[in-house]
Scaffold this motif. Structure first.
Motif, PDB file in Angstrom:
ATOM      1  N   UNK A 210       0.850  -1.190   0.000  1.00 47.48           N
ATOM      2  CA  UNK A 210       0.000   0.000   0.000  1.00 47.48           C
ATOM      3  C   UNK A 210       0.889   1.245   0.000  1.00 47.48           C
ATOM      4  N   UNK A 211       0.610   2.219  -0.845  1.00 49.27           N
ATOM      5  CA  UNK A 211       1.414   3.444  -0.832  1.00 49.27           C
ATOM      6  C   UNK A 211       1.473   4.087   0.551  1.00 49.27           C
ATOM      7  N   UNK A 212       0.409   3.923   1.351  1.00 48.44           N
ATOM      8  CA  UNK A 212       0.384   4.515   2.700  1.00 48.44           C
ATOM      9  C   UNK A 212       1.398   3.856   3.633  1.00 48.44           C
ATOM     10  N   UNK A 213       1.901   2.678   3.251  1.00 49.53           N
ATOM     11  CA  UNK A 213       2.864   1.983   4.111  1.00 49.53           C
ATOM     12  C   UNK A 213       4.299   2.385   3.805  1.00 49.53           C
ATOM     13  N   UNK A 214       4.475   3.300   2.844  1.00 56.94           N
ATOM     14  CA  UNK A 214       5.813   3.669   2.390  1.00 56.94           C
ATOM     15  C   UNK A 214       6.141   5.100   2.803  1.00 56.94           C
ATOM     16  N   UNK A 215       7.273   5.255   3.478  1.00 60.74           N
ATOM     17  CA  UNK A 215       7.859   6.575   3.697  1.00 60.74           C
ATOM     18  C   UNK A 215       9.046   6.713   2.751  1.00 60.74           C
ATOM     19  N   UNK A 216       9.235   7.908   2.236  1.00 54.36           N
ATOM     20  CA  UNK A 216      10.313   8.119   1.272  1.00 54.36           C
ATOM     21  C   UNK A 216      11.192   9.273   1.763  1.00 54.36           C
ATOM     22  N   UNK A 217      12.417   8.945   2.122  1.00 53.42           N
ATOM     23  CA  UNK A 217      13.387   9.969   2.525  1.00 53.42           C
ATOM     24  C   UNK A 217      13.996  10.554   1.258  1.00 53.42           C
ATOM     25  N   UNK A 218      13.655  11.794   0.966  1.00 55.81           N
ATOM     26  CA  UNK A 218      14.051  12.438  -0.287  1.00 55.81           C
ATOM     27  C   UNK A 218      14.829  13.713   0.020  1.00 55.81           C
ATOM     28  N   UNK A 219      16.154  13.620   0.113  1.00 56.33           N
ATOM     29  CA  UNK A 219      16.935  14.832   0.394  1.00 56.33           C
ATOM     30  C   UNK A 219      16.736  15.926  -0.650  1.00 56.33           C
ATOM     31  N   UNK A 220      16.592  15.498  -1.929  1.00 54.10           N
ATOM     32  CA  UNK A 220      16.379  16.465  -3.016  1.00 54.10           C
ATOM     33  C   UNK A 220      15.387  15.876  -4.011  1.00 54.10           C
ATOM     34  N   UNK A 221      14.468  16.721  -4.483  1.00 52.29           N
ATOM     35  CA  UNK A 221      13.601  16.311  -5.587  1.00 52.29           C
ATOM     36  C   UNK A 221      14.386  16.363  -6.893  1.00 52.29           C
ATOM     37  N   UNK A 222      13.975  15.545  -7.859  1.00 51.08           N
ATOM     38  CA  UNK A 222      14.686  15.447  -9.132  1.00 51.08           C
ATOM     39  C   UNK A 222      13.820  15.872 -10.312  1.00 51.08           C
ATOM     40  N   UNK A 223      14.474  16.545 -11.242  1.00 54.09           N
ATOM     41  CA  UNK A 223      13.915  16.647 -12.580  1.00 54.09           C
ATOM     42  C   UNK A 223      14.223  15.331 -13.295  1.00 54.09           C
ATOM     43  N   UNK A 224      13.303  14.869 -14.125  1.00 53.36           N
ATOM     44  CA  UNK A 224      13.423  13.570 -14.776  1.00 53.36           C
ATOM     45  C   UNK A 224      13.207  13.711 -16.277  1.00 53.36           C
ATOM     46  N   UNK A 225      14.006  12.975 -17.055  1.00 56.30           N
ATOM     47  CA  UNK A 225      13.829  12.979 -18.507  1.00 56.30           C
ATOM     48  C   UNK A 225      12.579  12.186 -18.859  1.00 56.30           C
ATOM     49  N   UNK A 226      11.737  12.761 -19.698  1.00 56.52           N
ATOM     50  CA  UNK A 226      10.538  12.082 -20.180  1.00 56.52           C
ATOM     51  C   UNK A 226      10.946  11.051 -21.234  1.00 56.52           C
ATOM     52  N   UNK A 227      10.733   9.766 -20.934  1.00 56.44           N
ATOM     53  CA  UNK A 227      11.184   8.703 -21.844  1.00 56.44           C
ATOM     54  C   UNK A 227      10.537   8.815 -23.235  1.00 56.44           C
ATOM     55  N   UNK A 228       9.396   9.452 -23.316  1.00 58.18           N
ATOM     56  CA  UNK A 228       8.738   9.620 -24.610  1.00 58.18           C
ATOM     57  C   UNK A 228       9.645  10.334 -25.605  1.00 58.18           C
ATOM     58  N   UNK A 229      10.542  11.202 -25.110  1.00 56.47           N
ATOM     59  CA  UNK A 229      11.419  11.982 -25.994  1.00 56.47           C
ATOM     60  C   UNK A 229      12.666  11.217 -26.410  1.00 56.47           C
ATOM     61  N   UNK A 230      12.817   9.959 -25.989  1.00 51.50           N
ATOM     62  CA  UNK A 230      14.022   9.184 -26.303  1.00 51.50           C
ATOM     63  C   UNK A 230      13.748   8.040 -27.274  1.00 51.50           C
ATOM     64  N   UNK A 231      12.593   8.019 -27.889  1.00 52.34           N
ATOM     65  CA  UNK A 231      12.212   6.886 -28.729  1.00 52.34           C
ATOM     66  C   UNK A 231      12.859   6.965 -30.117  1.00 52.34           C
ATOM     67  N   UNK A 232      13.447   5.844 -30.592  1.00 59.03           N
ATOM     68  CA  UNK A 232      14.225   5.881 -31.830  1.00 59.03           C
ATOM     69  C   UNK A 232      13.441   5.626 -33.113  1.00 59.03           C
ATOM     70  N   UNK A 233      12.199   5.200 -33.043  1.00 58.03           N
ATOM     71  CA  UNK A 233      11.454   4.831 -34.247  1.00 58.03           C
ATOM     72  C   UNK A 233      10.894   6.029 -34.988  1.00 58.03           C
ATOM     73  N   UNK A 234      10.669   5.892 -36.307  1.00 63.00           N
ATOM     74  CA  UNK A 234      10.139   7.007 -37.106  1.00 63.00           C
ATOM     75  C   UNK A 234       8.761   7.470 -36.657  1.00 63.00           C
ATOM     76  N   UNK A 235       7.987   6.570 -36.037  1.00 62.43           N
ATOM     77  CA  UNK A 235       6.660   6.969 -35.566  1.00 62.43           C
ATOM     78  C   UNK A 235       6.734   7.960 -34.401  1.00 62.43           C
TER      79      UNK A 235
END
Length: 468
Positions: A210-235
């Motif tokens: 359950x997400x409620x059972x998880x604590x997350x120690x996060x010293x810093x928040x991160x910017x993340x690369x959107x995987x959609x922008x890394x796709x190699x196919x012509x589509x």
């Protein structure tokens, strides 16, 4: 003591060492000796947690001569609709095939696993203690300079009291063993804020926690690369090549580092997990929008700095003390895959130090270094073509890293032979995608024109961004 000879002594048979060796034996008749402390090729992938995958598509990872994966798109899961991501076990099997089906059968590669390099071409068997002195006819190649730390071999930098249950992510899939003794945890604390922590959190939730059972120690928040922008196919031309144009426009128009990332976010190039917190870290971790949605289900996020001490009933952080339930399992995700290391010249006389040449592609960079070593003799030419790209450690580092990466690409574009090799390389990712456009396809041609225009404008603005 044994004595052997070789042209190139490569220290490390991880992804970079193998990519370098693969290209070198394709482009020369050199003999290569590989030495590694692991029992199998693949470097840190041998120590990875079972549910790890590549961040980016399999199609441009590994060695140049052998495809990884089948270029399929996933039809289920959080990566649905995007190109496949090889799992850790798939990558380990792949590197064994590279070694056993390509490198060793060439007759020009010798491989010495379970050995420590002691320096000056001397290595020692971990199992027997037997030593071997290598006479290197040409160069020693350091493929370990940017080797990542991984959780299973990492020593925490904080105090852990007796009785505290602290495990690396590797242990999570085996938690079911605890049901025999009635010792299954009901609370989880994830320590760390990088991609490993994100992987652990997604795995826990998808496995039924359950997400409620998880604590997350996060010293810093991160910017993340959107995987959609890394796709190699012509589509995905609009998302990938158009996405690069968007990034260049953000670099071109940004008035500050904060403004840069907000522009990148507005274009959909980067994501953040929690919209009400401005990230201060960017290590190029790449995720799908679906993964972000899963992570947003965790609401108990502790932003009080780094952990200093874990006790049975509490944890002490830089900025305060937080109580924890007695049946809590701590998951150590603090090992850094991107420990800051200073860059140095790639070519150093009789030594080569493998480093990034294009952000963020280590295997492409290693293969290109091998190609340059094989075909260029002038040291100034080699240095000009292979300027090491510093991996960004802070938000402020990113423009400088991108500037060096783009300057390398400009140098490559001016060299006809190298330019053609890059376009033919499967590790390049986008070369064939951009050069294979139908001249009559006005939409894609317009995207390419915009990319070139914005790249020039970005280069003009880099001095202002990197001066801050």
């Amino acid at each position: 003591m044994n004595h052997i000879e070789t042209d190139y002594l490569v220290i490390g048979s991880g992804a970079s060492g193998l990519a370098f060796t693969d290209t070198l034996i394709d482009e020369t008749d050199a003999h290569v000796t590989l030495v590694d402390r692991h029992g199998k090729p693949g470097g840190h992938w041998n120590d990875a947690y079972p549910f790890v995958t590549l961040h980016q598509p399999s199609s441009f990872y590994g060695v140049n001569s052998m495809e990884l994966g089948s270029r399929r798109t996933d039809t289920i899961g959080l990566n649905k609709g995007l190109y496949e991501l090889a799992s850790g076990s798939e990558i380990n099997s792949y590197f064994e095939r590279v070694m056993n089906q390509k490198l060793l059968p060439s007759g020009r590669v010798s491989y010495h696993p379970m050995c420590n390099h002691l320096g000056d071409g001397l290595f020692e068997s971990i199992l027997s203690g037997e030593r071997t002195q290598v006479q290197v006819r040409k160069k020693l190649v350091d493929a370990t300079h940017f080797s990542p730390n991984v959780p299973s071999t990492h020593t925490p930098r904080f105090q852990v009291d007796a009785g505290v249950r602290l495990v690396p992510p590797n242990a999570l899939p085996a938690l079911w063993h605890g049901q025999r003794e009635g010792g299954l945890p009901r609370r989880f604390v994830i320590v760390g804020a990088g991609k490993t922590a994100m992987d652990a959190a997604v795995w826990l939730i998808n496995a039924g926690a359950h997400p409620e059972s998880i604590q997350w120690v996060m010293p810093r928040d991160s910017w993340l690369v959107n995987r959609l922008t890394t796709q190699p196919g012509p589509e995905f031309f609009r998302e990938s090549i158009g996405g690069q144009a968007d990034q260049m426009e953000a670099f071109a128009k940004a008035t500050s580092i904060d403004d840069l990332f907000l522009r990148l976010e507005a274009f959909g190039s980067v994501l953040r997990i929690y919209p009400d917190h401005v990230p201060t870290m960017f290590h190029l971790a790449t995720v799908s929008p679906g993964e972000v949605q899963v992570l947003q289900r965790i609401h108990d996020v502790i932003r009080l700095g780094r952990v200093q001490r874990l006790a049975v009933d509490h944890m002490q952080l830089d900025q305060g003390r937080v109580p924890v339930a007695p049946d809590t399992l701590f998951i150590d995700c603090t090992a850094s895959a991107v420990e800051p290391r200073p860059t140095q010249p790639v070519f150093q006389g009789d030594k080569i130090v493998l480093q990034l040449l294009r952000l963020p592609l280590p295997t492409f960079s290693a293969a290109l270094i091998a190609y340059v070593e094989a075909h260029y003799t002038d040291e100034k030419d080699k240095a000009r073509l292979c300027s090491p790209v510093p991996f960004p450690n802070t938000l402020q580092d990113y423009p400088r890293s991108m500037m060096v990466s783009m300057m390398n690409q400009f140098q490559w574009s001016q060299d006809k032979t190298l330019r053609q090799w890059i376009r033919d390389s499967r590790l390049d990712g986008y070369g064939k995608l951009m050069t294979g456009i139908d001249p009559q396809d006005t939409e894609k041609q317009a995207i390419l024109a915009r990319l070139k225009e914005q790249a020039k404008a970005a280069m003009a603005n880099f001095p202002r961004l990197t001066a801050r």
